[in-house]
Design a protein around this motif. Sequence first.
Motif, short mmCIF file in Angstrom:
data_model
loop_
_atom_site.label_atom_id
_atom_site.label_comp_id
_atom_site.label_asym_id
_atom_site.label_seq_id
_atom_site.Cartn_x
_atom_site.Cartn_y
_atom_site.Cartn_z
N THR A 291 0.99 -1.09 -0.10
CA THR A 291 0.13 -0.09 0.19
C THR A 291 0.84 1.29 -0.08
O THR A 291 0.62 2.28 -0.66
N TRP A 292 1.86 1.24 0.76
CA TRP A 292 2.71 2.25 0.99
C TRP A 292 3.92 2.43 0.12
O TRP A 292 4.34 3.71 -0.13
N LEU A 293 4.49 1.55 -0.32
CA LEU A 293 6.01 1.67 -1.03
C LEU A 293 5.92 2.59 -2.22
O LEU A 293 6.62 3.34 -2.28
N PRO A 294 4.81 2.04 -2.99
CA PRO A 294 4.80 3.12 -4.28
C PRO A 294 4.61 4.59 -4.02
O PRO A 294 5.10 5.53 -4.64
N ARG A 295 3.76 4.88 -2.86
CA ARG A 295 3.38 6.16 -2.53
C ARG A 295 4.74 6.95 -2.22
O ARG A 295 4.91 7.86 -2.19
N LEU A 296 5.34 6.01 -1.28
CA LEU A 296 6.60 6.99 -0.91
C LEU A 296 7.52 7.12 -1.91
O LEU A 296 8.26 8.26 -1.82
N GLN A 297 7.75 6.18 -2.81
CA GLN A 297 8.59 6.37 -3.90
C GLN A 297 8.31 7.53 -4.90
O GLN A 297 9.35 8.16 -5.38
N LYS A 298 7.12 7.85 -4.82
CA LYS A 298 6.55 9.05 -5.56
C LYS A 298 7.26 10.46 -4.98
O LYS A 298 7.15 11.17 -5.79
N MET A 299 7.29 10.34 -3.66
CA MET A 299 7.66 11.67 -3.05
C MET A 299 9.23 12.05 -3.23
O MET A 299 9.90 11.09 -3.26
N PRO A 300 9.21 13.32 -3.69
CA PRO A 300 10.52 13.83 -4.20
C PRO A 300 11.32 13.87 -2.86
O PRO A 300 12.60 14.19 -2.79
N ASN A 301 10.85 13.99 -1.64
CA ASN A 301 11.57 14.17 -0.49
C ASN A 301 11.43 12.90 0.17
O ASN A 301 12.20 12.78 1.58
N VAL A 302 11.53 11.62 -0.41
CA VAL A 302 11.67 10.32 0.49
C VAL A 302 12.70 9.67 -0.47
O VAL A 302 12.50 9.21 -1.53
N LEU A 303 13.62 8.94 0.38
CA LEU A 303 14.55 8.15 -0.41
C LEU A 303 14.30 6.85 0.10
O LEU A 303 14.34 6.49 1.48
N ILE A 304 14.25 5.80 -0.79
CA ILE A 304 14.12 4.31 -0.48
C ILE A 304 15.33 3.39 -1.02
O ILE A 304 15.45 3.69 -2.10
N SER A 305 15.75 2.82 -0.17
CA SER A 305 16.90 1.32 -0.69
C SER A 305 16.42 0.39 0.03
O SER A 305 15.86 0.12 0.93
N PRO A 306 16.88 -0.84 -0.73
CA PRO A 306 16.29 -1.99 -0.45
C PRO A 306 16.90 -2.95 0.68
O PRO A 306 17.59 -3.86 0.54
N HIS A 307 17.06 -2.36 1.91
CA HIS A 307 17.72 -3.18 3.19
C HIS A 307 19.02 -3.45 2.70
O HIS A 307 19.49 -4.45 2.90
N THR A 308 19.86 -2.50 2.39
CA THR A 308 21.12 -2.83 1.86
C THR A 308 22.36 -2.28 2.93
O THR A 308 23.67 -2.09 2.32
N ALA A 309 21.95 -1.34 3.65
CA ALA A 309 22.82 -0.86 4.45
C ALA A 309 23.93 -1.60 5.10
O ALA A 309 25.26 -1.26 5.13
N TYR A 310 23.84 -2.84 5.35
CA TYR A 310 24.65 -3.90 5.91
C TYR A 310 25.73 -4.46 4.88
O TYR A 310 26.66 -5.03 5.37
N TYR A 311 25.28 -4.33 3.64
CA TYR A 311 25.99 -5.12 2.69
C TYR A 311 27.16 -4.49 2.07
O TYR A 311 27.40 -3.89 1.09
N THR A 312 28.15 -4.93 2.92
CA THR A 312 29.48 -4.45 2.43
C THR A 312 30.51 -5.83 2.27
O THR A 312 30.11 -6.98 3.19
N ASP A 313 31.62 -5.75 1.70
CA ASP A 313 32.57 -6.81 1.71
C ASP A 313 33.00 -7.15 3.13
O ASP A 313 32.87 -8.38 3.39
N HIS A 314 33.31 -6.17 3.86
CA HIS A 314 33.85 -6.53 5.22
C HIS A 314 32.59 -7.04 6.08
O HIS A 314 32.84 -8.10 6.90
N ALA A 315 31.52 -6.74 6.15
CA ALA A 315 30.46 -7.05 7.03
C ALA A 315 29.93 -8.59 6.51
O ALA A 315 29.87 -9.49 7.27
N LEU A 316 30.04 -8.76 5.34
CA LEU A 316 29.62 -10.24 4.79
C LEU A 316 30.83 -11.29 5.12
O LEU A 316 30.29 -12.35 5.59
N ARG A 317 31.88 -10.74 5.00
CA ARG A 317 32.98 -11.82 5.79
C ARG A 317 33.03 -12.04 7.16
O ARG A 317 32.91 -13.18 7.61
#
Length: 337
Positions: A291-317
């Motif tokens: 319900t909310w994701l498409p609505r949020l993504q249309k807003m110019p003042n909202v940034l969405i990224s796909p749960h990727t903050a943890y995803y680095t070489d170091h963290a994966l090791r």
Amino acid sequence: MTFSSTSSVPPPSPLLPATRITVYGCGRDEAALFRRTAPRFGVEATLTEAAVSEENSEMAAGNQCISIDHKTPVTPATLRALHRAGVTYISTRSIGYNHIDVTYAAGVGISVENVTYSPAGVADYTLMLMLMAVRNAKSTVRRAELHDYRLNEIRGKELRDLTVGVIGTGRIGAAVVDRLRGFGSRVLAYGKRPTIAADYVSLDELLRSSDIVSLHVPLAPDTHHLLDQSRIRRMKRGAFVINTGRGPLIDTEALVPALESGRLSGAALDVIEGEEGIFYADCRNRTIESTWLPRLQKMPNVLISPHTAYYTDHALRDTVENSIINCLNFGSRKQHG
């Protein structure tokens, strides 16, 4: 039950058979690391891309320990099936463990532990989102892509002029606070137990005083919808909210109108409610069941990224190695307990 990870383990004895671990939800990048790392610890790893389920629980037959990803909820039926297969220990390759009912798992004789990994990746990403939010990066980049190079009528802000409220000061929250000091921001902190040198205040005071609110607490019954309609109304008018923790920390139904009305200036969300089955999937040719994701993504003042903050070489090791170590330490405790 404890929810921790250790960073060292004694080398396996050559007189003992190799420990066997079934690794579920194993992506290609993780698989390469498991194949390289497991032999160093005397471990035989059975790898599958499939998330753990009742149907594939027999893959763990004969293995006391399994390692799982955080992307798919583990159902009670799956836990019962794993118990029948002989599993007594689950290491989840995540800091959060809200995707598994640890109390139910304990009830069927299965211990659960999370892993730790370098907090730097999530902390760096959080600061990046803060900077992008206060500098209107989404709108600026989108306009530039359309060859509109005029200055946006909304000027950016500098972090040194802002008060940042950090909710949760565990390893990641503490790393965020440390980075903010380098920008010269005034930092307020909230946590049940003060753990770092910071200006700790009540949650209400933090919300009233902060230009940016950043969430770094685990998802639990008492933190579900931590930012609900009432608390969002108490936030400073024009504030920004950053979430690199878990989606349900924010009541999205309350957040959307606050953003649309201008009550809040913006949001940067690496996680959202209902992301399961959407994030980590290619959804280009399918309808988004949200319900909310498409609505949020249309807003110019909202940034969405796909749960990727943890995803680095170091963290994966760190994640792969510590999941193996957790299993070995569990086996050692069982042997010597």
